[in-house]
Scaffold this motif. Structure first.
Motif, mmCIF file in Angstrom:
data_model
loop_
_atom_site.group_PDB
_atom_site.id
_atom_site.type_symbol
_atom_site.label_atom_id
_atom_site.label_comp_id
_atom_site.label_asym_id
_atom_site.label_seq_id
_atom_site.Cartn_x
_atom_site.Cartn_y
_atom_site.Cartn_z
ATOM 1 N N ALA B 91 2.872 -5.600 5.021
ATOM 2 C CA ALA B 91 3.047 -4.219 4.545
ATOM 3 C C ALA B 91 4.520 -3.961 4.230
ATOM 4 O O ALA B 91 4.847 -3.309 3.231
ATOM 5 N N TRP B 92 5.393 -4.479 5.068
ATOM 6 C CA TRP B 92 6.824 -4.309 4.807
ATOM 7 C C TRP B 92 7.200 -4.975 3.486
ATOM 8 O O TRP B 92 7.922 -4.402 2.670
ATOM 9 N N GLY B 95 5.975 -2.882 0.664
ATOM 10 C CA GLY B 95 6.754 -1.659 0.533
ATOM 11 C C GLY B 95 8.145 -1.918 -0.007
ATOM 12 O O GLY B 95 8.608 -1.229 -0.922
ATOM 13 N N ARG B 96 8.823 -2.924 0.537
ATOM 14 C CA ARG B 96 10.210 -3.178 0.156
ATOM 15 C C ARG B 96 10.344 -3.867 -1.192
ATOM 16 O O ARG B 96 11.328 -3.686 -1.892
ATOM 17 N N ARG B 98 8.301 -3.559 -3.646
ATOM 18 C CA ARG B 98 7.535 -2.759 -4.616
ATOM 19 C C ARG B 98 6.406 -3.574 -5.252
ATOM 20 O O ARG B 98 6.402 -3.865 -6.439
ATOM 21 N N ARG B 100 3.049 -2.707 -4.879
ATOM 22 C CA ARG B 100 1.902 -1.910 -4.516
ATOM 23 C C ARG B 100 0.609 -2.415 -5.136
ATOM 24 O O ARG B 100 -0.456 -2.347 -4.536
ATOM 25 N N ILE B 154 2.047 0.246 4.627
ATOM 26 C CA ILE B 154 2.756 0.269 3.343
ATOM 27 C C ILE B 154 3.371 1.652 3.151
ATOM 28 O O ILE B 154 4.566 1.795 2.887
ATOM 29 N N GLY B 155 2.543 2.657 3.334
ATOM 30 C CA GLY B 155 3.025 4.032 3.196
ATOM 31 C C GLY B 155 4.146 4.328 4.175
ATOM 32 O O GLY B 155 5.125 4.987 3.836
ATOM 33 N N PHE B 157 6.310 2.188 5.631
ATOM 34 C CA PHE B 157 7.574 1.513 5.285
ATOM 35 C C PHE B 157 8.216 2.138 4.047
ATOM 36 O O PHE B 157 9.438 2.209 3.944
ATOM 37 N N GLU B 158 7.368 2.574 3.114
ATOM 38 C CA GLU B 158 7.925 3.217 1.919
ATOM 39 C C GLU B 158 8.641 4.511 2.288
ATOM 40 O O GLU B 158 9.566 4.925 1.605
#
Lengths: 320, 271
Positions: B91-92, B95-96, B98, B100, B154-155, B157-158
């Motif tokens: 997930a990190w 998120g990091r 990009r 998605r 994901i959400g 970390f974003e």
């Protein structure tokens, strides 16, 4: 876990330390860490992929054969025969499609309307808000099988509290889950009881992110509460509502635990509560009709995917 | 002034009624668990009666129930722990970096009907001699919890400011070091809520164990279902077992409500 702590070596590039403590590293984050990125992603994506890609291919393959009795017993290719059989079956397949659609439409519609109403009521802080939020969490976290059994006790035609209470207001005892005609509506109501709080939680989260200015402005212009709700809040909440509909809709289409726990195989003796999922389950595990069951499941999956794609497209359009 | 007082009173009454409708069936179940079998089937016995622990004694004396309780706890704990280990770093990364679109691929797992996977899984795991083992149940439950945790995180970390990690990296940490030392500790509340949700989803799961478990590895929901088919008159025992199933959920709702809401709504409000 020890296995993960050995992994940093992959992405730890010694030359990373940039001499300038300026605003940006010299190489972009993405370039320097491509290997790290995949090292971190592969276990999760690989696992989900392994659990889904081969099985789906297997199911699609089975749907084109006359597999019966045992999956690994010899079977022969029959082309689209199973699909033709399913799509011309007006005794089990189409009624199951109808029940699935009706169950989902009615339940999700009620859950959305009631959930939105409750979210609007809970929008402004009030005393006891935390307790109410806690109570809301219980049905949506509770085990569906336990919920089914609990409602069977409440709705028991002779000994249940529901008929006892109905008696007070002069309504004659109902059969509820014991009758062919009332089973599906009763299951919808249980579903509404269990999942309306989920809609409320989702919509409440959406409501709290809305800016207050448009509503204040409308208030100044003399719009009443209903007008503000219809013309200001609903349009702003569109994306959240559509997303919640997708989430809940997909789960509602696949409802299995509640129906199977309360009505058993085939959704009852007259198949009165047999939805597509219950039908496919019965074909697979009670009748070992793997070929036909796989065809039904492929059709069911395509149906769900189509609904998700259509709703997602609408969501994206309303978001932009 | 009086109009707003009327509105507030009306709102309080409505909210109270909704709460009653939501809570009473659960209260009824818990009450029934403390009733004798005569009282359970007598609707005139309401919520005031002298409670008995006999139903709980009865079900807990049943070795099969205790075993399935243990199975549910074990499978829930192990599948959740393993899912956290593989899904949180992923997930990190999503998120990091990009990614998605890559991340949302796992949503396919939420869409596909579980039954369409069960026959191939059964076949696959039968070849490996794993059907009926705890491992196969853990793997099947991970199929639900990995996408769930991934999506929630994901959400999360974003939402974390990337500047902190950037600063750590200019101070000499690798990107992975920044993840381990900076992002991961900050994500602890999110991870906790995702893990609790994953555990509850595993705890509640019925269909995977219905097919993939045997007598020895059966989980609580399946036992409850079987119990109902052969002992449908023992309402007290059934309600005691159902209450035992609901206890962890009640605890989670009472103590973790705020975090669970954050987890459940993750991704939903952002689309």
């Amino acid at each position: 876990m020890t296995t993960t702590s050995t992994r940093p070596a992959v992405g730890a590039t010694p030359g990373r330390r940039t001499p300038s403590s300026g605003t940006r590293p010299m190489v972009t984050f993405e370039q320097a860490n491509r290997r790290l990125k995949w090292a971190l992603l592969t276990p999760a994506l690989g696992f989900v992929g392994l659990m889904i890609v081969f099985p789906l291919a297997f199911t699609i393959n089975l749907s084109l054969t006359d597999a019966f009795g045992a999956v690994n017993a010899g079977n022969s290719f029959v082309g689209l025969q199973n699909f033709a059989d399913a799509l011309t079956d007006t005794r089990r397949f189409w009624p199951a499609v109808g029940r699935t659609v009706v169950f989902t439409l009615v339940a999700v519609l009620l859950e959305t309307v009631l959930g939105l109403a409750l979210a609007m009521l809970m929008r402004k802080p009030f005393r006891g808000m935390e307790i109410v939020r806690t109570i809301l969490m219980v049905p949506l976290l509770a085990t569906p099988v336990a919920i089914g059994i609990l409602w069977m006790l409440i709705l028991d035609p002779t000994n249940g509290i529901a008929n006892h209470l109905l008696g007070f207001v002069g309504i004659p005892p109902q059969e509820f889950l014991g009758s062919v005609s009332q089973s599906l509506p009763t299951l919808m109501l249980i579903d509404v009881w269990q999942w309306t709080p989920m809609m409320t939680v989702l919509l409440l989260a959406g409501l709290t992110t809305l800016p207050e200015e448009p509503e204040e402005a409308a208030k100044v212009d003399g719009a009443n509460a209903w007008q503000r709700f219809v013309h200001i809040i609903l349009p702003m909440l569109r994306t959240t509502i559509l997303t919640a509909l997708v989430l809940r809709g997909v789960d509602a289409l696949k409802t299995f635990d509640l129906i199977y726990a309360t009505k058993g195989p085939g959704g009852g003796s007259d198949f009165e509560a047999e939805t597509l999922n219950v039908y496919a389950y019965g074909l697979t595990f009670d009748y070992q009709e793997y070929g036909l069951a796989s065809a039904v499941l492929v059709l069911f999956t395509l149906f769900i995917v189509a609904i998700v794609v259509v709703l997602r497209r609408r969501t994206e359009r309303s978001a932009s | 002034m009086s109009a707003s007082t009327t509105y507030r009173t009306l709102r309080a009454v409505l909210i109270f009624l909704v709460c009653a409708v939501i809570a009473l069936p659960i209260v009824w179940m818990i009450a029934a668990a403390f009733k004798t079998n005569v009282q359970v089937t007598d609707p005139t016995v309401g919520l005031v009666f002298s409670p008995t622990w006999d139903n709980f004694r009865g079900v807990l004396a049943d070795g099969a129930l205790v075993q399935s309780l243990g199975n549910s706890l074990l499978i829930g704990a192990v599948s959740t722990a393993l899912s956290v280990v593989i899904a949180v770093p992923a997930a990190w990364a999503v998120g990091r970096f990009r990614m998605r679109r890559t991340g949302s691929m796992v949503l396919v797992a939420r869409i596909v009907p579980a039954i369409s996977l069960l026959v191939p899984w059964y076949y696959m795991f039968a070849q490996l001699g794993l059907v009926g083992s705890h491992l196969v149940l853990i793997l099947s439950h991970m199929f639900v919890s990995v996408p769930l945790i991934l999506w929630i995180m994901i959400g999360f970390f974003e939402g974390l400011p990337v500047e902190l990690e950037d600063a750590a990296r200019t101070d000499g940490l690798s990107a992975f070091g920044a993840f381990l030392r900076i992002a991961l500790p900050l994500a602890a509340p999110g991870t906790a809520s995702a893990a609790v949700l994953a555990f509850i989803f595993s705890w509640n799961n019925f269909i995977f164990a219905l097919i993939l478990a045997d007598e020895r590895t059966m989980t609580m929901p399946v036992l409850l279902f079987n119990f109902m088919s052969y002992a449908s008159t023992d309402w007290g025992g059934l309600m005691a077992a159902a209450t035992l199933m609901t206890v962890p959920v009640l605890l989670a709702a009472v103590f973790g409500q705020r975090y669970l809401v954050a987890g459940l709504t993750a991704g939903a409000t952002k689309g």
